[in-house]
Design a protein around this motif. Structure first.
Motif, PDB file in Angstrom:
ATOM      1  N   ALA A   1       0.829  -1.204   0.000  1.00 30.28           N
ATOM      2  CA  ALA A   1       0.000   0.000   0.000  1.00 30.28           C
ATOM      3  C   ALA A   1       0.864   1.254   0.000  1.00 30.28           C
ATOM      4  CB  ALA A   1      -0.940  -0.009   1.199  1.00 30.28           C
ATOM      5  N   ALA A   2       1.926   1.239   0.801  1.00 30.31           N
ATOM      6  CA  ALA A   2       2.792   2.414   0.893  1.00 30.31           C
ATOM      7  C   ALA A   2       3.563   2.655  -0.402  1.00 30.31           C
ATOM      8  CB  ALA A   2       3.761   2.243   2.064  1.00 30.31           C
ATOM      9  N   ALA A   3       3.917   1.567  -1.084  1.00 31.47           N
ATOM     10  CA  ALA A   3       4.726   1.682  -2.301  1.00 31.47           C
ATOM     11  C   ALA A   3       3.897   1.850  -3.562  1.00 31.47           C
ATOM     12  CB  ALA A   3       5.621   0.447  -2.444  1.00 31.47           C
ATOM     13  N   GLY A   4       2.582   1.629  -3.474  1.00 29.83           N
ATOM     14  CA  GLY A   4       1.754   1.667  -4.675  1.00 29.83           C
ATOM     15  C   GLY A   4       1.908   0.436  -5.543  1.00 29.83           C
ATOM     16  N   THR A   5       2.348  -0.666  -4.950  1.00 26.33           N
ATOM     17  CA  THR A   5       2.529  -1.916  -5.685  1.00 26.33           C
ATOM     18  C   THR A   5       1.186  -2.616  -5.870  1.00 26.33           C
ATOM     19  OG1 THR A   5       4.785  -2.197  -4.853  1.00 26.33           O
ATOM     20  CG2 THR A   5       3.663  -4.175  -5.641  1.00 26.33           C
ATOM     21  N   VAL A   6       0.876  -2.999  -7.088  1.00 21.64           N
ATOM     22  CA  VAL A   6      -0.401  -3.638  -7.408  1.00 21.64           C
ATOM     23  C   VAL A   6      -0.378  -5.096  -6.959  1.00 21.64           C
ATOM     24  CG1 VAL A   6      -1.941  -4.323  -9.300  1.00 21.64           C
ATOM     25  CG2 VAL A   6      -0.782  -2.092  -9.355  1.00 21.64           C
ATOM     26  N   ALA A   7      -1.508  -5.561  -6.444  1.00 19.48           N
ATOM     27  CA  ALA A   7      -1.682  -6.981  -6.124  1.00 19.48           C
ATOM     28  C   ALA A   7      -2.329  -7.664  -7.323  1.00 19.48           C
ATOM     29  CB  ALA A   7      -2.561  -7.141  -4.894  1.00 19.48           C
ATOM     30  N   THR A   8      -1.567  -8.483  -8.038  1.00 16.96           N
ATOM     31  CA  THR A   8      -2.115  -9.207  -9.179  1.00 16.96           C
ATOM     32  C   THR A   8      -2.506 -10.607  -8.728  1.00 16.96           C
ATOM     33  OG1 THR A   8      -0.782  -7.957 -10.755  1.00 16.96           O
ATOM     34  CG2 THR A   8      -1.675 -10.055 -11.507  1.00 16.96           C
ATOM     35  N   LEU A   9      -3.797 -10.865  -8.740  1.00 15.71           N
ATOM     36  CA  LEU A   9      -4.315 -12.158  -8.306  1.00 15.71           C
ATOM     37  C   LEU A   9      -4.533 -13.051  -9.521  1.00 15.71           C
ATOM     38  CD1 LEU A   9      -6.909 -11.015  -5.605  1.00 15.71           C
ATOM     39  CD2 LEU A   9      -4.443 -11.416  -5.386  1.00 15.71           C
ATOM     40  N   LEU A  10      -4.277 -14.353  -9.335  1.00 11.11           N
ATOM     41  CA  LEU A  10      -4.264 -15.305 -10.446  1.00 11.11           C
ATOM     42  C   LEU A  10      -5.166 -16.485 -10.115  1.00 11.11           C
ATOM     43  CD1 LEU A  10      -0.403 -15.085 -10.954  1.00 11.11           C
ATOM     44  CD2 LEU A  10      -2.168 -13.840 -12.231  1.00 11.11           C
ATOM     45  N   PRO A  11      -6.474 -16.293 -10.227  1.00 11.76           N
ATOM     46  CA  PRO A  11      -7.403 -17.346  -9.804  1.00 11.76           C
ATOM     47  C   PRO A  11      -7.330 -18.611 -10.633  1.00 11.76           C
ATOM     48  CG  PRO A  11      -8.591 -15.550 -10.889  1.00 11.76           C
ATOM     49  CD  PRO A  11      -7.182 -15.078 -10.670  1.00 11.76           C
TER      50      PRO A  11
ATOM     51  N   MET B   1     -12.268 -13.335 -14.736  1.00  7.24           N
ATOM     52  CA  MET B   1     -13.122 -12.444 -13.954  1.00  7.24           C
ATOM     53  C   MET B   1     -14.166 -13.229 -13.165  1.00  7.24           C
ATOM     54  SD  MET B   1     -13.751  -8.921 -16.062  1.00  7.24           S
ATOM     55  CE  MET B   1     -14.159  -9.599 -17.679  1.00  7.24           C
ATOM     56  N   ASN B   2     -14.773 -14.229 -13.788  1.00  8.31           N
ATOM     57  CA  ASN B   2     -15.744 -15.048 -13.071  1.00  8.31           C
ATOM     58  C   ASN B   2     -15.096 -15.763 -11.893  1.00  8.31           C
ATOM     59  OD1 ASN B   2     -17.082 -17.971 -12.795  1.00  8.31           O
ATOM     60  ND2 ASN B   2     -18.660 -16.473 -13.332  1.00  8.31           N
ATOM     61  N   MET B   3     -13.887 -16.294 -12.122  1.00  4.77           N
ATOM     62  CA  MET B   3     -13.171 -16.962 -11.039  1.00  4.77           C
ATOM     63  C   MET B   3     -12.813 -15.981  -9.925  1.00  4.77           C
ATOM     64  SD  MET B   3     -10.507 -19.479 -12.976  1.00  4.77           S
ATOM     65  CE  MET B   3     -10.998 -21.077 -13.619  1.00  4.77           C
ATOM     66  N   GLY B   4     -12.409 -14.772 -10.307  1.00  2.60           N
ATOM     67  CA  GLY B   4     -12.084 -13.770  -9.297  1.00  2.60           C
ATOM     68  C   GLY B   4     -13.271 -13.466  -8.406  1.00  2.60           C
TER      69      GLY B   4
ATOM     70  N   THR C   1     -16.108 -15.593  -8.020  1.00  6.64           N
ATOM     71  CA  THR C   1     -16.636 -16.765  -7.322  1.00  6.64           C
ATOM     72  C   THR C   1     -15.647 -17.344  -6.313  1.00  6.64           C
ATOM     73  OG1 THR C   1     -15.933 -18.180  -9.150  1.00  6.64           O
ATOM     74  CG2 THR C   1     -18.190 -17.392  -9.195  1.00  6.64           C
ATOM     75  N   LEU C   2     -14.359 -17.353  -6.661  1.00  5.97           N
ATOM     76  CA  LEU C   2     -13.365 -17.947  -5.767  1.00  5.97           C
ATOM     77  C   LEU C   2     -12.847 -16.959  -4.732  1.00  5.97           C
ATOM     78  CD1 LEU C   2     -11.248 -19.979  -8.359  1.00  5.97           C
ATOM     79  CD2 LEU C   2     -13.018 -20.853  -6.818  1.00  5.97           C
ATOM     80  N   PHE C   3     -12.613 -15.714  -5.152  1.00  9.43           N
ATOM     81  CA  PHE C   3     -11.990 -14.732  -4.274  1.00  9.43           C
ATOM     82  C   PHE C   3     -12.978 -13.706  -3.724  1.00  9.43           C
ATOM     83  CE2 PHE C   3      -7.719 -15.173  -6.774  1.00  9.43           C
ATOM     84  CZ  PHE C   3      -7.548 -16.439  -6.234  1.00  9.43           C
ATOM     85  N   ARG C   4     -14.233 -13.770  -4.167  1.00  9.92           N
ATOM     86  CA  ARG C   4     -15.286 -12.862  -3.715  1.00  9.92           C
ATOM     87  C   ARG C   4     -15.000 -11.403  -4.071  1.00  9.92           C
ATOM     88  NH1 ARG C   4     -17.618 -16.905  -3.929  1.00  9.92           N
ATOM     89  NH2 ARG C   4     -18.843 -17.931  -2.293  1.00  9.92           N
ATOM     90  N   LEU C   5     -14.371 -11.185  -5.204  1.00  8.88           N
ATOM     91  CA  LEU C   5     -14.234  -9.830  -5.708  1.00  8.88           C
ATOM     92  C   LEU C   5     -15.584  -9.353  -6.227  1.00  8.88           C
ATOM     93  CD1 LEU C   5     -10.904 -10.150  -7.737  1.00  8.88           C
ATOM     94  CD2 LEU C   5     -11.189  -9.103  -5.496  1.00  8.88           C
ATOM     95  N   THR C   6     -15.806  -8.051  -6.190  1.00 12.41           N
ATOM     96  CA  THR C   6     -17.031  -7.490  -6.732  1.00 12.41           C
ATOM     97  C   THR C   6     -16.923  -7.396  -8.256  1.00 12.41           C
ATOM     98  OG1 THR C   6     -16.257  -5.204  -6.642  1.00 12.41           O
ATOM     99  CG2 THR C   6     -17.291  -6.095  -4.642  1.00 12.41           C
ATOM    100  N   VAL C   7     -18.057  -7.174  -8.906  1.00 12.75           N
ATOM    101  CA  VAL C   7     -18.047  -6.963 -10.358  1.00 12.75           C
ATOM    102  C   VAL C   7     -17.130  -5.800 -10.711  1.00 12.75           C
ATOM    103  CG1 VAL C   7     -19.461  -6.137 -12.290  1.00 12.75           C
ATOM    104  CG2 VAL C   7     -20.290  -8.009 -10.834  1.00 12.75           C
ATOM    105  N   GLU C   8     -17.242  -4.710  -9.966  1.00 15.46           N
ATOM    106  CA  GLU C   8     -16.396  -3.546 -10.235  1.00 15.46           C
ATOM    107  C   GLU C   8     -14.924  -3.903 -10.104  1.00 15.46           C
ATOM    108  OE1 GLU C   8     -15.497   0.540  -7.847  1.00 15.46           O
ATOM    109  OE2 GLU C   8     -17.601   0.167  -8.348  1.00 15.46           O
ATOM    110  N   GLU C   9     -14.560  -4.636  -9.055  1.00 13.05           N
ATOM    111  CA  GLU C   9     -13.156  -5.008  -8.852  1.00 13.05           C
ATOM    112  C   GLU C   9     -12.653  -5.908  -9.971  1.00 13.05           C
ATOM    113  OE1 GLU C   9     -12.776  -4.847  -3.956  1.00 13.05           O
ATOM    114  OE2 GLU C   9     -13.662  -6.614  -4.924  1.00 13.05           O
TER     115      GLU C   9
END
Length: 399
Positions: free
Chosen positions: A274-284, A328-331, A333-341
């Motif tokens: 968060a402090a560095a602005g590093t993106v979290a890339t998730l790979l479902p 996106m569907n996996m993100g 259903t598996l990770f509970r991300l919102t549609v927007e996310e």
């Protein structure tokens, strides 16, 4: 105002915020491959265009971005898939000579032309679902000739199709058999010989590494990152996929564009990112394919304001996936991300993960005119549906 092309009678999800940046009755105009207007049709400038396209109420999003792939490789690892179904773990297969090393053997043996021929169908699958930018890593060679061959093939893929390809040097992906008992010597070879040649040949846009018990230690990754900075290349990292070696915090200290996987990420790593602005890339895809059960800390990432990207992780061993729509569907259903996310994860935040936020990822004046036009009634359909591709048209650099 002169322009080359106008898309009108469209609904826009610009991803420029707030939310999805929705414009219900929208127009996009481009000139010389760049967006010159994106917004409500009412009040738009009076354009003089060579071509006007009536979108008939369809939705337009930014072109999708796959920000983490290992798309260039030879061979298949279907047999390892069978072994996993019989109960073998990722680590057990790797330590028995399978995994990345088996793909190394096939990739070393393939010619550059063969690599391109085998990889093009995978790239075409991404393009067919609206991808306009894809990152492609090396990392199945571990020797000079093969790593250069992979990166040249990736560059050629970008010239063979209307798509932007960003290449990443991933020499520190696994310990090759030649250095099985001396991984530090391999890191020396990588830093002193491999990386400088890759840079001299102009073949990489970034440097990546695999920080893991079956990969490389944090101190070894630190050497790779320090050398990358010396050579003027940004960094990213495979981190916390199988265990917590505090790789994400290390990546953040080096200003990494992204840290990827992150199933075992802890609070300290989240705070550093968060402090560095590093993106979290998730790979479902990898999470699903390896039947992982340890979920990445999505709620904590969300609370800390860490941007979340999604990617296919297209690779032969743990995510043979070429569908950003399924990602996106996996993100969700598996990770509970919102549609927007999910939608931001394959557009705006994926651009951040590649250091391209000034160029792509949102529909805004000045950015590359990379668009995906969809036969849908609402953006949620892109996340909700499985196995259906509603792409109507794809636009890359205004064409």
């Amino acid at each position: 105002m002169p322009c080359d092309r106008i898309w009108t009678n469209a609904r826009l999800a610009t991803m420029a915020g707030p939310g999805l940046g929705v414009v219900e009755r929208g127009t996009i105009a481009c000139r010389d491959g760049r967006i010159v207007y994106a917004g409500p049709t009412d009040g738009a400038p009076a354009f003089e265009a060579r071509e006007i396209i009536d979108c008939e109420g369809r939705w337009i999003t930014p072109g999708l971005i796959d920000c983490h792939t290992h798309l260039v490789y030879a061979g298949t690892r279907a047999h390892e898939f069978e072994l996993r179904l019989q109960g073998a773990s990722y680590e057990e297969i790797a330590r028995a000579g399978g995994g990345i090393i088996s793909t190394m053997t096939a990739t070393r043996a393939a010619s550059e032309g063969e690599l391109i021929a085998q990889s093009l169908p995978r790239l075409d699958a991404l393009i067919a679902e609206g991808v306009t930018t894809a990152e492609i890593k090396s990392g199945y060679g571990f020797e000079l000739d093969t790593e250069l061959k992979m990166l040249r093939a990736a560059r050629q893929l970008g010239r063979s199709r209307d798509v932007t390809v960003r290449t990443t040097f991933l020499g520190a992906h696994a310990i090759p058999p030649e250095y099985a008992d001396n991984s530090d010597s391999y890191i020396t070879f990588l830093c002193d010989d491999l990386m400088p040649r890759v840079v001299a040949d102009g073949l990489a846009d970034a440097v990546d590494a695999f920080c893991e018990g079956i990969g490389f230690t944090p101190s070894q990754v630190e050497r790779v990152f320090t050398r990358a900075h010396d050579l003027g290349l940004p960094v990213k990292l495979h981190a916390e996929q199988l265990s917590n070696l505090h790789g994400a915090a290390l990546a953040a200290r080096h200003g990494a564009m992204s840290a990827d996987h992150l199933e075992h990420l802890d609070d300290a790593g989240i705070a550093a990112m968060a402090a560095a602005g590093t993106v979290a890339t998730l790979l479902p895809g990898a999470f699903y394919f390896t039947r992982e059960v340890h979920l990445p800390p999505v709620a904590a990432l969300r609370a800390a304001g860490v941007p979340i990207a999604l990617a296919t992780d297209c690779n032969p061993g743990t995510s043979p996936l070429t569908s950003p729509l399924l990602v996106m569907n996996m993100g969700a259903t598996l990770f509970r991300l919102t549609v927007e996310e999910c939608l931001l994860g394959v557009t705006r935040n994926a651009a951040l993960a590649l250091g391209l936020a000034d160029e792509i990822g949102t529909i805004e004046p000045g950015k590359s005119c990379d668009l995906a036009i969809w036969n849908i009634e609402q953006p949620a359909e892109l996340v909700y549906r499985m196995g259906l591709n509603p792409l109507h048209a794809r636009v890359w650099r205004g064409k």
